[in-house]
Write an enzyme that holds these catalytic residues in place. Structure first.
Site, PDB file in Angstrom:
ATOM      1  N   TYR A  84      62.045  24.491  80.602  1.00  0.00           N
ATOM      2  CA  TYR A  84      61.579  24.689  79.227  1.00  0.00           C
ATOM      3  C   TYR A  84      62.741  24.621  78.245  1.00  0.00           C
ATOM      4  O   TYR A  84      62.667  23.923  77.224  1.00  0.00           O
ATOM      5  CB  TYR A  84      60.858  26.034  79.117  1.00  0.00           C
ATOM      6  CG  TYR A  84      60.237  26.277  77.760  1.00  0.00           C
ATOM      7  CD1 TYR A  84      59.060  25.638  77.397  1.00  0.00           C
ATOM      8  CD2 TYR A  84      60.828  27.148  76.847  1.00  0.00           C
ATOM      9  CE1 TYR A  84      58.485  25.856  76.154  1.00  0.00           C
ATOM     10  CE2 TYR A  84      60.261  27.372  75.606  1.00  0.00           C
ATOM     11  CZ  TYR A  84      59.093  26.726  75.264  1.00  0.00           C
ATOM     12  OH  TYR A  84      58.532  26.939  74.028  1.00  0.00           O
ATOM     13  N   SER A 144      61.951  25.860  69.796  1.00  0.00           N
ATOM     14  CA  SER A 144      62.033  27.242  70.269  1.00  0.00           C
ATOM     15  C   SER A 144      63.471  27.733  70.183  1.00  0.00           C
ATOM     16  O   SER A 144      64.420  26.933  70.220  1.00  0.00           O
ATOM     17  CB  SER A 144      61.557  27.315  71.727  1.00  0.00           C
ATOM     18  OG  SER A 144      61.827  28.579  72.303  1.00  0.00           O
ATOM     19  N   LYS A 179      63.256  21.714  75.207  1.00  0.00           N
ATOM     20  CA  LYS A 179      63.372  22.070  73.795  1.00  0.00           C
ATOM     21  C   LYS A 179      64.732  21.673  73.224  1.00  0.00           C
ATOM     22  O   LYS A 179      64.834  21.300  72.042  1.00  0.00           O
ATOM     23  CB  LYS A 179      63.106  23.567  73.609  1.00  0.00           C
ATOM     24  CG  LYS A 179      61.659  23.976  73.892  1.00  0.00           C
ATOM     25  CD  LYS A 179      60.671  23.227  73.004  1.00  0.00           C
ATOM     26  CE  LYS A 179      59.248  23.749  73.172  1.00  0.00           C
ATOM     27  NZ  LYS A 179      58.279  23.067  72.284  1.00  0.00           N
TER      28      LYS A 179
END
EC number: 1.1.1.162
Length: 246
Positions: free
Chosen positions: A151, A138, A155
């Site tokens: 998150y 991402s 990533k």
């Protein structure tokens, strides 16, 4: 989408294949001639996927279960192509981040990628097969976003894992790359970004002035899996409309 790349006869595993990007990748690979195993923890999603594309082999599995993953993925292989797409996004302000969110996010977004890749790569090496692995990361791996502490961290860890994998697996003719999308207009993406004020704030930071469509990401994944990118490994392909340069 009708891909112009051929994967005829090649065996592919796609995780997180029940919905969104993973589902579209599985269908695209199948249409391009690959023998696809689609992995999801949701049986209903796999059933509808097989109805849509009967050539796909379903594999219902929760990747957070280490032993079950070892057995099921090992039995389903060997594979020459792997797309690690399964992920969770549990968004919380930093001060409210829970242990559950940390453990679940790292289990799926990092640990499962490492484990599935180990299983698949070991089989590639044992069979003497060259291969390609694409990990779906991402833009959040490289840019801090509010409420994305866990998150973003998972990533970022995934990006570095992918680089080390590329270094260590390269001598075995196994390439490893990531795709790093901005917001993608999956069904869930359209719901999460339906608020015009919220979406406008993000789009204003994207030079191309729009979010990514699923096919934008699928096309990038197919390229990195294909022989067209035979000299590309350890790279992160940004599918972000220029977000990271703004």
């Amino acid at each position: 989408m009708e891909p112009d790349l051929s994967f005829r006869g090649r065996r592919a595993l796609v995780t997180g294949a029940g919905k969104g990007i993973g589902r579209a990748v599985a269908v695209a690979l199948c249409k391009a001639g690959a023998r696809v195993t689609a992995l999801s923890r949701t049986a209903a999603d796999l059933e509808s996927l097989v109805r849509e594309c009967p050539g796909i082999e379903p594999l219902c599995l929760d990747l957070a279960d280490w032993d079950a993953t070892e057995a099921a993925v090992g039995a389903a292989g060997p594979f020459e192509l792997l797309v690690n797409n399964a992920a969770v996004a549990m968004l919380q302000p930093f001060l409210q981040v829970t242990r559950e969110a940390v453990e679940r996010s790292f289990d799926v977004n990092f640990r499962a990628v490492l484990h599935v890749s180990q299983i698949v790569a070991r089989q590639m090496i044992a069979q003497g097969l060259p291969g390609a692995i694409v990990n779906v990361s991402s833009q959040a791996s490289q840019r801090a976003l509010r409420d994305h502490a866990v998150y973003c961290s998972t990533k970022s860890a995934l990006d570095m894992l992918s680089k080390v994998m590329a270094m260590e697996l390269g001598p075995h003719k196994i390439r490893v790359n990531t795709v790093n999308p901005t917001v993608v207009m999956t069904d869930m993406g359209r719901i999460n970004w339906s608020d015009p004020q919220k979406s406008a704030a993000m789009i204003n930071r994207i030079p191309l002035g729009k979010f990514a469509e699923v096919d934008d990401v699928v096309n990038s994944i197919l390229f990195l899996l294909s022989d067209k990118s035979a000299m590309t490994t350890g790279s992160s392909l940004m599918v972000d409309g220029g977000f990271l340069v703004s």
